[in-house]
Design an enzyme around this catalytic site. Structure first.
Site, PDB file in Angstrom:
ATOM      1  N   HIS A 273       0.833  -1.218   0.000  1.00  0.00           N
ATOM      2  CA  HIS A 273       0.000   0.000   0.000  1.00  0.00           C
ATOM      3  C   HIS A 273       0.861   1.259   0.000  1.00  0.00           C
ATOM      4  O   HIS A 273       1.875   1.331   0.688  1.00  0.00           O
ATOM      5  CB  HIS A 273      -1.036   0.002   1.123  1.00  0.00           C
ATOM      6  CG  HIS A 273      -0.490  -0.003   2.518  1.00  0.00           C
ATOM      7  ND1 HIS A 273      -0.171   1.155   3.184  1.00  0.00           N
ATOM      8  CD2 HIS A 273      -0.215  -1.012   3.383  1.00  0.00           C
ATOM      9  CE1 HIS A 273       0.259   0.853   4.401  1.00  0.00           C
ATOM     10  NE2 HIS A 273       0.250  -0.457   4.546  1.00  0.00           N
ATOM     11  N   ASP A 285       6.302   0.964   6.581  1.00  0.00           N
ATOM     12  CA  ASP A 285       4.870   0.700   6.406  1.00  0.00           C
ATOM     13  C   ASP A 285       4.257   1.791   5.541  1.00  0.00           C
ATOM     14  O   ASP A 285       3.858   2.822   6.048  1.00  0.00           O
ATOM     15  CB  ASP A 285       4.192   0.636   7.779  1.00  0.00           C
ATOM     16  CG  ASP A 285       2.751   0.189   7.693  1.00  0.00           C
ATOM     17  OD1 ASP A 285       2.341  -0.298   6.634  1.00  0.00           O
ATOM     18  OD2 ASP A 285       2.033   0.324   8.687  1.00  0.00           O
ATOM     19  N   GLU A 319      -5.090   1.997   2.695  1.00  0.00           N
ATOM     20  CA  GLU A 319      -5.077   0.772   3.505  1.00  0.00           C
ATOM     21  C   GLU A 319      -5.180   1.105   4.985  1.00  0.00           C
ATOM     22  O   GLU A 319      -5.928   0.475   5.731  1.00  0.00           O
ATOM     23  CB  GLU A 319      -3.784  -0.022   3.254  1.00  0.00           C
ATOM     24  CG  GLU A 319      -3.772  -1.401   3.928  1.00  0.00           C
ATOM     25  CD  GLU A 319      -3.247  -1.416   5.355  1.00  0.00           C
ATOM     26  OE1 GLU A 319      -3.416  -2.439   6.032  1.00  0.00           O
ATOM     27  OE2 GLU A 319      -2.676  -0.418   5.816  1.00  0.00           O
ATOM     28  N   GLU A 320      -4.395   2.101   5.402  1.00  0.00           N
ATOM     29  CA  GLU A 320      -4.283   2.357   6.845  1.00  0.00           C
ATOM     30  C   GLU A 320      -5.608   2.733   7.485  1.00  0.00           C
ATOM     31  O   GLU A 320      -5.844   2.435   8.640  1.00  0.00           O
ATOM     32  CB  GLU A 320      -3.228   3.447   7.120  1.00  0.00           C
ATOM     33  CG  GLU A 320      -1.803   3.034   6.778  1.00  0.00           C
ATOM     34  CD  GLU A 320      -1.254   1.930   7.674  1.00  0.00           C
ATOM     35  OE1 GLU A 320      -2.007   1.400   8.512  1.00  0.00           O
ATOM     36  OE2 GLU A 320      -0.074   1.593   7.522  1.00  0.00           O
TER      37      GLU A 320
HETATM   38 ZN   LIG Z   1       0.764  -1.476   6.304  1.00  0.00          ZN
END
Ligand SMILES: [Zn+2]
Length: 465
Positions: A273, A285, A319-320
């Site tokens: 993502h 991330d 996504e988050e």
């Molecule tokens: Zn992630």
């Protein structure tokens, strides 16, 4: 050696054996190239330098999407484009938390994503402390009236990150559970394994039938302090959040393909993502994940010919905050039957140490080729079939039955950094990123340059039982 192989491979009976050998040659070439080619690492370094954090719905997320499109086009990908969809844009704003009694102490705090703000002056209230999420659930309704609920359950460190699934319930469901019992606000121990005065954010999901109360995480040492103080007597906290939500703002998923030379309609989908929390730079991330997927595909793009099937790299948006999977599935459910297999990298850049294939595939020729390809890279093939491939491809699997690969990464230290201001480029080891790219390139090439049918293998394994 390879020249002789090419000659003998002209004989029809040897074609199958030879294509396996040619694939093996290609994957070892890809693995060697992954060690020396810096395209994937440069992608991550430039993403975190030129763009930085990429909160879903923010201008920087859009900038990142345009930046990624330009990168993929320049690298020779086909059909590079953006798919956008509306999400609520949550902006953190100013935030503060402190102990106001029995003594004063500023706390390291981060509002949880989607949290409503406090009143402008903040909330000052006595706390009720719960050492586990279960203890909060056991509290009677109405028992937290006028209080700030504080949950201090610790997350357990584990190589595969399994402690996260247990601990994260407090963050996701805690605010509504506290509201149900009358609390004014919820403060949680960070969902993280570090002992630094740095708070971990992350999404919370309100129950629409309950009042929305402000919710924030404090650093782990601060949670320890509050817990120690509460053991001695009453504690009063101050919490002030100025978060803001704007509905219907576009988020962006970036797609680039390598069109298959024989079966372009059949797709091997890999991705990560592109959005990130905004406290850090979104390096582990999930800048690492998109760099790994794109980096693996770029190595394949550089080969003399495209694989038989299409390789699709997807850099998911939002996504988050919990929207990517459903949005992608809704937009692609009609073609999901053509997605041969999907895979997602969303666990930083720690070394891959094992792999899981879809049910029924373990004894296939494909599994043998992949096992042989990844063993020299330090990766075992597990006997268990894949059970969780990633948050963004969950919808494709659950609603459309798309098979998926799962690579296990060393996440021992991942949750020291996850969703914090510390998620920066220096936390990614270039050699570990390269190992991830090598493994994904091997898998992607083998799946895309074969006729393996994971659905049929699962079906025949099912009837054989
Ligand atoms: Zn992630």
């Amino acid at each position: 050696m390879r020249f002789l192989r090419r000659l003998s491979c002209a004989l029809p009976a040897l074609v199958i054996l030879c294509s396996a050998a040619a694939n093996a040659d290609t994957v070892s070439d890809l693995a060697a190239k992954a060690k020396t080619d810096s395209w994937g690492y440069d992608f991550l370094a430039d993403l975190t330098t030129d763009i930085g954090a990429r909160m879903a719905g923010s201008k920087s997320e859009r900038d990142a999407a345009e930046w990624a499109v330009a990168r993929l086009k320049k690298a020779g990908f086909d059909e590079v484009h953006i798919e956008k969809f509306p999400v609520p844009y949550w902006a953190r704003g100013a935030e503060e938390a402190s102990i106001v009694a029995p003594r004063t102490q500023t706390l390291a705090v981060a509002a949880l994503g989607h949290s409503v703000p406090t009143p402008p002056a903040g909330i000052d209230a006595d706390i009720v402390i719960f050492k586990s999420f279960q203890a909060l659930l056991d509290a009677p309704e109405g028992s937290l009236k006028g209080k700030i609920a504080v949950v201090t359950q610790k997350m357990v460190r584990a190589q595969d990150g399994e402690g996260y699934g247990v601990a994260v319930r407090t963050r996701v469901a805690g605010p509504s559970e506290a509201a149900k019992r009358g609390a004014l606000a919820l403060v949680i121990r960070s969902i993280g394994t570090d002992n630094h005065r740095i708070a971990h954010t992350g999404v919370t999901l309100y129950n629409k039938d309950l009042p929305k109360i402000p919710a924030a995480a404090i650093s782990n040492p601060d949670a320890d302090l509050v817990e120690r103080m509460a053991a001695k007597g009453p504690v009063k906290l101050h919490l002030k959040l100025d978060s803001k939500t704007t509905e219907n703002v576009d988020t962006y998923t970036v797609v680039g393909e390598l069109k298959g030379r024989e079966h372009p309609e059949q797709v091997v989908l890999i991705g990560g993502h592109l959005d990130s929390w905004e406290l850090g730079a979104g390096a582990i991330d999930d800048g690492a994940g998109v760099a790994i997927a794109a980096g693996a595909a770029k190595l394949i793009a550089d080969l003399p010919q495209r694989p038989k099937r299409t390789v699709r790299v997807v850099m998911f948006g939002a996504e988050e905050i919990g929207y990517a999977s459903d949005a992608y599935e809704a937009a692609h459910s009609k073609e999901a039957g053509n997605i041969v297999i999907a895979g997602e990298s969303d666990f930083g850049a720690g070394r891959i140490y094992n792999a899981e294939l879809p049910a029924g595939s373990l004894n296939s020729p494909f599994a043998k080729q992949l096992t042989a390809a990844i063993l020299p890279l330090g990766v075992d093939m597990r006997r268990e079939s894949s059970s969780h491939g990633g948050a963004d491809i969950e919808g494709l699997h659950e609603k459309d039955g798309v098979p998926f690969i799962d690579f296990g990464q060393d996440g021992t230290h991942y949750f020291d950094i996850h969703h914090t201001a510390d998620d920066t480029l220096d936390k990614v080891d270039p050699a570990e990123l390269a190992q991830n790219i090598a493994v994904w390139a091997a898998f992607t090439w083998l799946a895309a340059n074969s006729d393996v049918d994971f659905r049929a293998q699962a079906a025949s394994a099912g009837t054989a039982k």
